[in-house]
Write a protein that holds these residues in place. Structure first.
Motif, PDB file in Angstrom:
ATOM      1  N   SER A 112       0.937  -1.096  -0.013  1.00 57.08           N
ATOM      2  CA  SER A 112      -0.112   0.439   0.063  1.00 57.08           C
ATOM      3  C   SER A 112       1.451   1.069  -0.371  1.00 57.08           C
ATOM      4  O   SER A 112       0.478   2.227  -0.833  1.00 57.08           O
ATOM      5  N   LEU A 113       2.173   1.089   0.034  1.00 54.62           N
ATOM      6  CA  LEU A 113       2.719   1.828   0.742  1.00 54.62           C
ATOM      7  C   LEU A 113       3.544   2.762  -0.956  1.00 54.62           C
ATOM      8  O   LEU A 113       3.190   4.511  -0.988  1.00 54.62           O
ATOM      9  N   PRO A 114       4.010   2.228  -1.853  1.00 55.35           N
ATOM     10  CA  PRO A 114       3.780   2.772  -3.057  1.00 55.35           C
ATOM     11  C   PRO A 114       2.435   3.015  -3.867  1.00 55.35           C
ATOM     12  O   PRO A 114       2.787   4.958  -4.288  1.00 55.35           O
ATOM     13  N   PHE A 115       1.666   2.527  -3.020  1.00 53.93           N
ATOM     14  CA  PHE A 115      -0.016   3.834  -3.992  1.00 53.93           C
ATOM     15  C   PHE A 115       0.385   5.652  -2.891  1.00 53.93           C
ATOM     16  O   PHE A 115       0.359   6.647  -4.033  1.00 53.93           O
TER      17      PHE A 115
ATOM     18  N   ASP B 245      -5.305   0.396 -13.916  1.00 53.05           N
ATOM     19  CA  ASP B 245      -5.118   1.504 -13.922  1.00 53.05           C
ATOM     20  C   ASP B 245      -3.349   1.357 -14.320  1.00 53.05           C
ATOM     21  O   ASP B 245      -2.597   1.404 -13.435  1.00 53.05           O
ATOM     22  N   LYS B 246      -2.811   1.005 -15.411  1.00 52.44           N
ATOM     23  CA  LYS B 246      -2.049   0.849 -15.870  1.00 52.44           C
ATOM     24  C   LYS B 246      -0.985   1.806 -15.674  1.00 52.44           C
ATOM     25  O   LYS B 246       0.049   1.446 -15.356  1.00 52.44           O
ATOM     26  N   ILE B 247      -1.408   2.829 -15.918  1.00 51.01           N
ATOM     27  CA  ILE B 247       0.353   4.017 -15.252  1.00 51.01           C
ATOM     28  C   ILE B 247       0.302   4.184 -14.047  1.00 51.01           C
ATOM     29  O   ILE B 247       1.645   4.141 -13.762  1.00 51.01           O
ATOM     30  N   LEU B 248      -0.853   3.931 -13.392  1.00 53.36           N
ATOM     31  CA  LEU B 248      -0.333   3.966 -11.595  1.00 53.36           C
ATOM     32  C   LEU B 248       0.256   2.664 -11.044  1.00 53.36           C
ATOM     33  O   LEU B 248       1.051   2.509 -10.011  1.00 53.36           O
ATOM     34  N   SER B 249      -0.245   1.973 -11.876  1.00 55.48           N
ATOM     35  CA  SER B 249       0.535   0.223 -11.225  1.00 55.48           C
ATOM     36  C   SER B 249       2.168   0.470 -11.601  1.00 55.48           C
ATOM     37  O   SER B 249       3.081   0.078 -11.324  1.00 55.48           O
ATOM     38  N   GLN B 250       2.312   0.669 -12.821  1.00 48.38           N
ATOM     39  CA  GLN B 250       3.510   0.946 -13.697  1.00 48.38           C
ATOM     40  C   GLN B 250       4.407   2.489 -12.020  1.00 48.38           C
ATOM     41  O   GLN B 250       5.636   1.537 -12.155  1.00 48.38           O
ATOM     42  N   GLN B 251       4.297   3.042 -12.296  1.00 48.19           N
ATOM     43  CA  GLN B 251       4.731   3.964 -11.251  1.00 48.19           C
ATOM     44  C   GLN B 251       4.615   3.741 -10.156  1.00 48.19           C
ATOM     45  O   GLN B 251       5.771   3.201  -8.673  1.00 48.19           O
TER      46      GLN B 251
ATOM     47  N   ARG C 187       8.849  -8.614  -7.612  1.00 41.60           N
ATOM     48  CA  ARG C 187       7.505  -8.216  -8.152  1.00 41.60           C
ATOM     49  C   ARG C 187       6.842  -6.840  -7.445  1.00 41.60           C
ATOM     50  O   ARG C 187       6.950  -5.813  -8.022  1.00 41.60           O
ATOM     51  N   GLY C 188       6.892  -7.067  -6.238  1.00 42.28           N
ATOM     52  CA  GLY C 188       5.877  -6.122  -5.071  1.00 42.28           C
ATOM     53  C   GLY C 188       5.300  -7.089  -4.261  1.00 42.28           C
ATOM     54  O   GLY C 188       4.040  -6.464  -3.923  1.00 42.28           O
ATOM     55  N   SER C 189       4.769  -8.807  -4.369  1.00 44.99           N
ATOM     56  CA  SER C 189       4.524  -8.922  -3.812  1.00 44.99           C
ATOM     57  C   SER C 189       4.614 -10.332  -2.655  1.00 44.99           C
ATOM     58  O   SER C 189       4.692 -10.853  -2.801  1.00 44.99           O
TER      59      SER C 189
ATOM     60  N   LEU D 214       0.548  -4.926  -5.656  1.00 42.15           N
ATOM     61  CA  LEU D 214       0.373  -3.718  -6.191  1.00 42.15           C
ATOM     62  C   LEU D 214      -0.064  -3.440  -7.067  1.00 42.15           C
ATOM     63  O   LEU D 214      -1.134  -2.288  -6.988  1.00 42.15           O
ATOM     64  N   GLY D 215      -1.148  -4.380  -8.002  1.00 40.08           N
ATOM     65  CA  GLY D 215      -2.277  -4.558  -9.000  1.00 40.08           C
ATOM     66  C   GLY D 215      -3.142  -4.738  -8.143  1.00 40.08           C
ATOM     67  O   GLY D 215      -4.964  -5.321  -9.323  1.00 40.08           O
ATOM     68  N   GLY D 216      -3.298  -3.998  -6.771  1.00 45.14           N
ATOM     69  CA  GLY D 216      -5.270  -4.706  -6.313  1.00 45.14           C
ATOM     70  C   GLY D 216      -6.019  -3.988  -6.923  1.00 45.14           C
ATOM     71  O   GLY D 216      -5.460  -2.725  -6.985  1.00 45.14           O
ATOM     72  N   ARG D 217      -7.135  -4.478  -6.744  1.00 51.54           N
ATOM     73  CA  ARG D 217      -8.287  -3.383  -7.355  1.00 51.54           C
ATOM     74  C   ARG D 217      -8.565  -2.503  -6.013  1.00 51.54           C
ATOM     75  O   ARG D 217      -9.609  -1.501  -6.399  1.00 51.54           O
ATOM     76  N   GLY D 218      -8.259  -2.195  -4.583  1.00 52.52           N
ATOM     77  CA  GLY D 218      -8.545  -1.422  -3.673  1.00 52.52           C
ATOM     78  C   GLY D 218      -7.159  -0.224  -3.657  1.00 52.52           C
ATOM     79  O   GLY D 218      -7.424   0.238  -3.110  1.00 52.52           O
ATOM     80  N   GLN D 219      -6.325   0.104  -5.362  1.00 47.96           N
ATOM     81  CA  GLN D 219      -5.170   0.915  -5.105  1.00 47.96           C
ATOM     82  C   GLN D 219      -5.149   1.139  -6.637  1.00 47.96           C
ATOM     83  O   GLN D 219      -4.413   2.772  -6.637  1.00 47.96           O
ATOM     84  N   ALA D 220      -5.227  -0.385  -7.552  1.00 45.90           N
ATOM     85  CA  ALA D 220      -4.674   0.008  -8.327  1.00 45.90           C
ATOM     86  C   ALA D 220      -5.895   0.047 -10.093  1.00 45.90           C
ATOM     87  O   ALA D 220      -5.709   0.173 -11.138  1.00 45.90           O
ATOM     88  N   GLU D 221      -7.084   0.095  -9.206  1.00 46.82           N
ATOM     89  CA  GLU D 221      -8.657   0.341 -10.315  1.00 46.82           C
ATOM     90  C   GLU D 221      -9.179   1.478 -10.292  1.00 46.82           C
ATOM     91  O   GLU D 221      -9.086   2.408  -9.466  1.00 46.82           O
ATOM     92  N   GLY D 222      -8.862   1.798 -12.363  1.00 45.08           N
ATOM     93  CA  GLY D 222      -9.274   2.931 -12.806  1.00 45.08           C
ATOM     94  C   GLY D 222     -10.341   2.747 -13.225  1.00 45.08           C
ATOM     95  O   GLY D 222     -11.578   2.624 -12.473  1.00 45.08           O
ATOM     96  N   GLU D 223     -11.068   3.508 -14.380  1.00 44.71           N
ATOM     97  CA  GLU D 223     -12.487   4.391 -14.497  1.00 44.71           C
ATOM     98  C   GLU D 223     -13.303   2.673 -15.104  1.00 44.71           C
ATOM     99  O   GLU D 223     -12.294   1.564 -15.766  1.00 44.71           O
ATOM    100  N   GLY D 224     -14.536   2.198 -14.549  1.00 43.43           N
ATOM    101  CA  GLY D 224     -14.682   0.993 -15.752  1.00 43.43           C
ATOM    102  C   GLY D 224     -14.211  -0.481 -15.104  1.00 43.43           C
ATOM    103  O   GLY D 224     -14.650  -0.916 -15.545  1.00 43.43           O
ATOM    104  N   GLY D 225     -13.576  -0.551 -13.505  1.00 44.89           N
ATOM    105  CA  GLY D 225     -13.392  -1.470 -13.568  1.00 44.89           C
ATOM    106  C   GLY D 225     -11.817  -1.820 -13.066  1.00 44.89           C
ATOM    107  O   GLY D 225     -11.231  -2.907 -13.263  1.00 44.89           O
ATOM    108  N   ARG D 226     -11.558  -0.968 -14.503  1.00 48.67           N
ATOM    109  CA  ARG D 226     -10.043  -1.894 -15.372  1.00 48.67           C
ATOM    110  C   ARG D 226      -9.371  -1.213 -14.603  1.00 48.67           C
ATOM    111  O   ARG D 226      -8.891  -0.165 -13.862  1.00 48.67           O
TER     112      ARG D 226
END
Length: 463
Positions: free
Chosen positions: A105-108, A399-405, A299-301, A385-397
Motif C-alpha cells: 500500500s505504501l507505493p500507492f 490503471d496501468k500507469i498508476l501500477s507502473q508508477q 515484483r511487489g508481492s 501492487l495491482g490490487g483492486r483496492g488501489q490500482a482500479e481505474g475507470e470502468g473497473g479496469r
C-alpha cells in the motif's frame, strides 16, 4: 452500507460469471442472455467481454449471509463510528486503535503524494494519528515470518515428496482471493497442496493481538486492529472463523480498509500533504521506528517464490543463487524459473497471477500435468501492487500507469532478507519459544480445506 459500496457490489454482480437469483442487469432480470464462459471471458453474439473474476470473488453471490454481514462492517463509515466512539466515551471504555499498513500500500501513497516511499509513509502516519490512531505499524515484519515459515515448509514437503502424494506442488497461501477459489471451487484437488503458513496480514494480527498487547499490558479485546491493504479480498480473509478467538471474543484483524478508502477519507477531510507533519512509524516493541523502510525480493508481492527458490537451492542442493532469471510464458503474469545441474532440472517454480492464468494452471492440474514443485499464485494481475483496492481505474479496469508508477516506487526500496532481520529472531525467541516450537506452529500456521459453496454453479459455468 454506503452508496459507494452498493454501487461496487452492483458492478461486480453485473460483471459476474455466475448465474444466480441475485443477478442484476440494467435491462432487468428478464433480459439476461445465456452466456458461455471460458478462460475468464464471456462470449455473446455481438460482444466479447472479459470477466474480472478477481473482482467477483467477494461479491454477495459467493458469500454466506453471516460473511456478508461481517464484511459490510469493514468500511469507512464503520471506521468513523469507532473513531467517534473513542472521542465520546469515557477513558475506561476507549479502544486502543492500531493500524498496520501493508508494504504494497505504501507505493500507492507515494505516487499520490508525489513523494518517495519513506517520506509518504511518515505523512500517512501523521494523517492516521490525527484521526485518533494510537499506533501505526508497517507489516513487513509479519511478511518476514510468513516467508520464513513458507521456506521451511517447502523444504519439508520436498523431502517427503516420494511418500506423500499431496506434498508437491506447494501453492502459496498469502492471497485470499486464490484461497477462496481453491476452497470453494477446486476443493480437495488443491487444498492439501496449499502452504499452511498464515498470510502476512493474519500474522500481523497475531503479532498485534498477542505479543503487542502483552507488551502494552492490554487485553486483546481492548485493541481495535485495522489493516490498510491494496485488495478488497483482504476484508474476506479477516472474517474467517479460524482468525477469531471465541474465548477472548476478539478477531486478529478487526477491520480492513483499502489504500483507496484511506485516500478517499483524506479527500473527504480536505487534508493536503503539505499540511501534514512527518511522523515516524511505531514499533511492535514499543519504541518509535527510526529504521529505514525495506522490502522483500520480488515484483511487489513479498517475493515468496524468489525467497523459497533461493532457500531451497541452498538447503537441498548446496547452490547459492544470487539472481533469478524468469522465463515468460503466456504473458508477464505467467513466468517460470528453474535450477539445473548437468542437464537435470532440480527445481522448477512458477509465478501465476490473475484468474485467466490460474485457469490454465487448474486445467493442467486436472490432467495431472503440473511440472512445478512450487507455484506462487495471486488473483490480481500484476500481483499485490495491482490490487483492486488501489490500482482500479475507470470502468473497473486496472490503471496501468498508476501500477507502473507504484512498481517503480516499490523497487526503489532496499532489499533485506528476512533471515537477516534480528527482530524476527528476537520474536521467535521471546514470543514463540523457538522456531521449531509447538507455539510457532500454532500461531504462524493454519489449515485450508474444501468448503461448501453457498450456491451451486450451473454445470456450464467455468471459473
Amino acid at each position: 452500507m454506503s452508496e459507494i459500496n452498493i454501487g461496487r457490489l452492483k458492478e461486480k454482480c453485473e460483471n459476474c460469471s455466475k448465474q444466480c437469483s441475485k443477478k442484476q442487469s440494467k435491462e432487468g432480470p428478464g433480459s439476461l442472455q445465456e452466456k458461455a464462459v471460458a478462460n475468464g471471458e464471456v462470449s455473446e453474439p455481438h460482444q466479447v467481454q472479459q470477466i474480472l473474476l478477481s473482482s467477483c470473488l467477494s461479491c454477495e453471490g459467493c458469500l454466506s449471509e453471516e460473511e456478508s454481514q461481517r464484511i459490510s462492517q469493514q468500511n469507512l463509515e464503520e471506521f468513523k463510528k469507532v473513531l467517534s466512539l473513542n472521542e465520546r466515551c469515557d477513558a475506561s471504555k476507549h479502544k486502543v486503535l492500531v493500524v498496520s499498513v501493508c508494504p504494497q500500500s505504501l507505493p500507492f501513497f507515494a505516487v499520490k503524494f508525489c513523494l518517495g516511499i519513506p517520506e509518504a509513509t511518515q505523512k500517512l502516519c501523521a494523517f492516521l494519528k490525527s484521526l485518533g490512531i494510537h499506533h501505526v505499524f508497517d507489516s513487513t515484519l509479519a511478511a518476514g515470518f510468513s516467508i520464513l515459515e513458507s521456506q521451511r515448509e517447502f523444504v519439508q514437503r520436498f523431502r517427503r515428496r516420494h511418500h506423500d502424494l499431496h506434498a508437491l506442488p506447494m501453492f502459496t497461501s498469502s492471497c485470499p482471493g486464490w484461497i477462496r477459489y481453491a476452497e470453494r471451487v477446486l476443493g480437495s484437488l488443491v487444498t492439501p497442496h496449499i502452504c499452511t503458513a498464515k498470510s502476512p496480514q493474519q500474522i500481523m494480527g497475531s503479532l498485534v493481538k498477542d505479543f503487542f498487547t502483552q507488551q502494552q499490558k492490554l487485553t486483546p479485546g481492548k485493541v481495535f486492529h485495522i489493516v490498510v491493504a491494496p485488495c478488497f479480498d483482504k476484508k474476506l480473509e479477516a472474517v474467517r472463523d479460524e482468525f477469531f478467538n471465541s474465548l477472548l471474543e476478539s478477531r486478529d484483524v478487526d477491520c480492513v480498509l483499502t489504500s483507496g478508502e484511506i485516500f478517499q477519507l483524506m479527500e473527504e477531510r480536505k487534508v493536503t500533504v503539505e499540511s501534514l507533519d512527518s511522523v515516524p512509524l511505531d514499533h511492535v516493541f514499543g519504541e518509535a521506528d527510526e529504521a529505514g523502510l525495506v522490502r522483500h525480493e520480488g515484483r511487489g508481492s513479498e517475493g515468496f517464490l524468489e525467497h523459497i527458490f533461493k532457500n531451497a537451492a541452498k538447503e537441498l542442493f548446496g547452490f547459492e543463487v544470487n539472481e533469478i532469471v524468469y522465463k515468460t510464458l503466456r504473458n508477464r503474469d505467467f513466468q517460470e524459473v528453474s535450477l539445473e545441474r548437468d542437464g537435470e532440472t532440480l527445481l522448477h517454480f512458477a509465478a501465476i497471477y490473475g484468474f485467466r492464468n490460474i485457469q490454465t494452471l487448474v486445467h493442467r492440474m486436472r490432467k495431472g500435468r503440473v511440472p512445478y514443485q512450487l507455484v506462487e499464485v495471486l488473483s490480481c494481475p500484476g500481483g499485490c501492487l495491482g490490487g483492486r483496492g488501489q490500482a482500479e481505474g475507470e470502468g473497473g479496469r486496472a490503471d496501468k500507469i498508476l501500477s507502473q508508477q507504484m512498481e517503480e516506487a516499490y523497487s526503489s526500496l532496499p532489499v533485506r532478507l528476512p533471515e537477516m532481520n534480528p527482530e524476527l529472531q528476537r520474536l521467535y525467541h521471546d514470543w514463540l519459544e523457538g522456531q521449531d516450537s509447538p507455539r510457532t506452529l500454532q500461531v504462524l500456521h493454519t489449515q485450508y480445506s474444501q468448503q461448501e459453496q453457498p450456491q451451486t454453479l450451473p454445470p456450464h459455468i467455468q471459473w
